[in-house]
Design a protein around this motif. Structure first.
Motif, PDB file in Angstrom:
ATOM      1  N   GLU A  11       2.257   6.784  -4.907  1.00  0.00           N
ATOM      2  CA  GLU A  11       1.614   8.086  -5.100  1.00  0.00           C
ATOM      3  C   GLU A  11       0.176   8.093  -4.588  1.00  0.00           C
ATOM      4  OE1 GLU A  11       2.796  11.118  -6.039  1.00  0.00           O
ATOM      5  OE2 GLU A  11       4.688  10.052  -5.791  1.00  0.00           O
ATOM      6  N   GLU A  12      -0.553   7.019  -4.838  1.00  0.00           N
ATOM      7  CA  GLU A  12      -1.942   6.941  -4.366  1.00  0.00           C
ATOM      8  C   GLU A  12      -1.987   6.907  -2.841  1.00  0.00           C
ATOM      9  OE1 GLU A  12      -6.015   7.009  -4.765  1.00  0.00           O
ATOM     10  OE2 GLU A  12      -4.499   7.277  -6.319  1.00  0.00           O
ATOM     11  N   MET A  13      -1.076   6.140  -2.231  1.00  0.00           N
ATOM     12  CA  MET A  13      -1.005   6.080  -0.764  1.00  0.00           C
ATOM     13  C   MET A  13      -0.659   7.457  -0.199  1.00  0.00           C
ATOM     14  SD  MET A  13      -1.184   2.796   0.637  1.00  0.00           S
ATOM     15  CE  MET A  13      -0.076   2.798   1.998  1.00  0.00           C
ATOM     16  N   LYS A  14       0.290   8.140  -0.836  1.00  0.00           N
ATOM     17  CA  LYS A  14       0.695   9.476  -0.376  1.00  0.00           C
ATOM     18  C   LYS A  14      -0.495  10.431  -0.395  1.00  0.00           C
ATOM     19  CE  LYS A  14       3.637  13.298  -1.778  1.00  0.00           C
ATOM     20  NZ  LYS A  14       4.562  13.776  -2.801  1.00  0.00           N
ATOM     21  N   ARG A  15      -1.246  10.410  -1.486  1.00  0.00           N
ATOM     22  CA  ARG A  15      -2.399  11.304  -1.612  1.00  0.00           C
ATOM     23  C   ARG A  15      -3.464  10.986  -0.562  1.00  0.00           C
ATOM     24  NH1 ARG A  15      -2.730  11.513  -6.748  1.00  0.00           N
ATOM     25  NH2 ARG A  15      -3.641   9.460  -7.049  1.00  0.00           N
ATOM     26  N   GLU A  16      -3.779   9.715  -0.389  1.00  0.00           N
ATOM     27  CA  GLU A  16      -4.828   9.324   0.562  1.00  0.00           C
ATOM     28  C   GLU A  16      -4.401   9.567   2.010  1.00  0.00           C
ATOM     29  OE1 GLU A  16      -7.889   8.681  -0.076  1.00  0.00           O
ATOM     30  OE2 GLU A  16      -7.637   8.620  -2.241  1.00  0.00           O
ATOM     31  N   SER A  18      -2.248  11.719   3.119  1.00  0.00           N
ATOM     32  CA  SER A  18      -2.257  13.164   3.329  1.00  0.00           C
ATOM     33  C   SER A  18      -3.673  13.660   3.603  1.00  0.00           C
ATOM     34  CB  SER A  18      -1.674  13.858   2.099  1.00  0.00           C
ATOM     35  OG  SER A  18      -1.652  15.234   2.269  1.00  0.00           O
ATOM     36  N   ASP A  19      -4.632  13.180   2.836  1.00  0.00           N
ATOM     37  CA  ASP A  19      -6.033  13.567   3.023  1.00  0.00           C
ATOM     38  C   ASP A  19      -6.562  13.076   4.376  1.00  0.00           C
ATOM     39  OD1 ASP A  19      -8.548  14.694   1.954  1.00  0.00           O
ATOM     40  OD2 ASP A  19      -9.208  12.594   2.070  1.00  0.00           O
ATOM     41  N   ILE A  20      -6.202  11.858   4.754  1.00  0.00           N
ATOM     42  CA  ILE A  20      -6.651  11.303   6.036  1.00  0.00           C
ATOM     43  C   ILE A  20      -6.106  12.120   7.194  1.00  0.00           C
ATOM     44  CG2 ILE A  20      -6.451   9.308   7.578  1.00  0.00           C
ATOM     45  CD1 ILE A  20      -6.500   7.568   4.970  1.00  0.00           C
ATOM     46  N   ILE A  21      -4.815  12.463   7.139  1.00  0.00           N
ATOM     47  CA  ILE A  21      -4.206  13.246   8.230  1.00  0.00           C
ATOM     48  C   ILE A  21      -4.859  14.617   8.305  1.00  0.00           C
ATOM     49  CG2 ILE A  21      -2.095  14.402   8.969  1.00  0.00           C
ATOM     50  CD1 ILE A  21      -0.556  11.952   7.919  1.00  0.00           C
ATOM     51  N   ARG A  22      -5.088  15.224   7.159  1.00  0.00           N
ATOM     52  CA  ARG A  22      -5.649  16.577   7.137  1.00  0.00           C
ATOM     53  C   ARG A  22      -7.102  16.609   7.604  1.00  0.00           C
ATOM     54  NH1 ARG A  22      -3.964  17.810   2.478  1.00  0.00           N
ATOM     55  NH2 ARG A  22      -5.709  16.933   1.316  1.00  0.00           N
ATOM     56  N   ASN A  23      -7.913  15.608   7.214  1.00  0.00           N
ATOM     57  CA  ASN A  23      -9.355  15.692   7.446  1.00  0.00           C
ATOM     58  C   ASN A  23      -9.913  14.739   8.497  1.00  0.00           C
ATOM     59  OD1 ASN A  23      -9.615  17.662   5.421  1.00  0.00           O
ATOM     60  ND2 ASN A  23      -9.639  16.081   3.857  1.00  0.00           N
ATOM     61  N   ILE A  75      -5.013   5.099  10.391  1.00  0.00           N
ATOM     62  CA  ILE A  75      -4.669   5.503   9.024  1.00  0.00           C
ATOM     63  C   ILE A  75      -4.649   4.277   8.113  1.00  0.00           C
ATOM     64  CG2 ILE A  75      -2.838   6.474   7.580  1.00  0.00           C
ATOM     65  CD1 ILE A  75      -2.152   8.319   9.981  1.00  0.00           C
ATOM     66  N   ARG A  76      -4.108   3.161   8.603  1.00  0.00           N
ATOM     67  CA  ARG A  76      -4.066   1.935   7.807  1.00  0.00           C
ATOM     68  C   ARG A  76      -5.479   1.462   7.460  1.00  0.00           C
ATOM     69  NH1 ARG A  76      -1.788  -4.026   9.563  1.00  0.00           N
ATOM     70  NH2 ARG A  76      -1.986  -4.943   7.506  1.00  0.00           N
ATOM     71  N   ARG A  77      -6.375   1.495   8.446  1.00  0.00           N
ATOM     72  CA  ARG A  77      -7.751   1.063   8.200  1.00  0.00           C
ATOM     73  C   ARG A  77      -8.426   1.953   7.162  1.00  0.00           C
ATOM     74  NH1 ARG A  77     -10.653   1.841  13.052  1.00  0.00           N
ATOM     75  NH2 ARG A  77     -11.636   3.631  12.112  1.00  0.00           N
ATOM     76  N   GLU A  78      -8.225   3.268   7.291  1.00  0.00           N
ATOM     77  CA  GLU A  78      -8.829   4.199   6.335  1.00  0.00           C
ATOM     78  C   GLU A  78      -8.262   3.997   4.934  1.00  0.00           C
ATOM     79  OE1 GLU A  78     -11.371   6.507   6.648  1.00  0.00           O
ATOM     80  OE2 GLU A  78     -11.673   5.380   8.491  1.00  0.00           O
ATOM     81  N   PRO A  89      -0.951  -2.304   3.424  1.00  0.00           N
ATOM     82  CA  PRO A  89       0.355  -2.296   4.083  1.00  0.00           C
ATOM     83  C   PRO A  89       0.287  -1.723   5.493  1.00  0.00           C
ATOM     84  CG  PRO A  89       0.415  -1.063   2.012  1.00  0.00           C
ATOM     85  CD  PRO A  89      -0.991  -1.442   2.259  1.00  0.00           C
ATOM     86  N   GLU A  90       1.164  -2.225   6.355  1.00  0.00           N
ATOM     87  CA  GLU A  90       1.307  -1.673   7.695  1.00  0.00           C
ATOM     88  C   GLU A  90       2.021  -0.338   7.577  1.00  0.00           C
ATOM     89  OE1 GLU A  90       3.685  -2.759  11.770  1.00  0.00           O
ATOM     90  OE2 GLU A  90       2.870  -4.410  10.579  1.00  0.00           O
TER      91      GLU A  90
END
Length: 121
Positions: A11-16, A18-23, A75-78, A89-90
């Motif tokens: 859930e935490e990965m999903k939230r982050e 999603s935020d990374i892709i959006r912003n 995205i992985r780095r962020e 995780p990769e």
């Protein structure tokens, strides 16, 4: 206990993500609306399958998905900066078309309902 922890990480990965892709993803090919529907992190936390739904025309969908595939490392780095895990995780992007499939089934059911209404009249 481990399942509960993996669920929280998912859930935490999903939230982050999603935020990374959006912003934060600045790729001009990302033109369609992107929704992260699910994240599955393996038990050893080496890999994370990220399921995304992309809304748009077929060509823009393909371009957007390709851009997301190309930005997996970013995205992985962020995610590594935002979530404190022993191993980041990769990221493996997967296209999720369940929402489109559900909309297709809904339209079929709507047509059947309309046909039944016309047959009863």
């Amino acid at each position: 206990m481990a399942n509960y922890r993996i669920g929280r990480i998912n859930e935490e990965m999903k939230r982050e993500i999603s935020d990374i892709i959006r912003n934060d993803v600045k790729d001009p090919r990302v033109t369609a609306m992107v929704s992260v529907t699910r994240v599955d992190v393996t038990r050893d936390q080496k890999y994370a399958k990220v399921y995304v739904s992309i809304y748009g025309k077929n060509k823009s969908k393909e371009e957007t998905f390709e851009a997301l595939k190309n930005s997996e490392g970013f995205i992985r780095r962020e995610v590594g900066h935002r979530i404190k895990l022993r191993n980041t995780p990769e990221i493996i992007m997967k296209l999720d078309d369940t929402i489109e499939y559900g909309m297709h089934i809904d339209s079929i059911l709507h047509k059947i309902k309309e046909n039944e209404k016309h047959d009863n009249e």
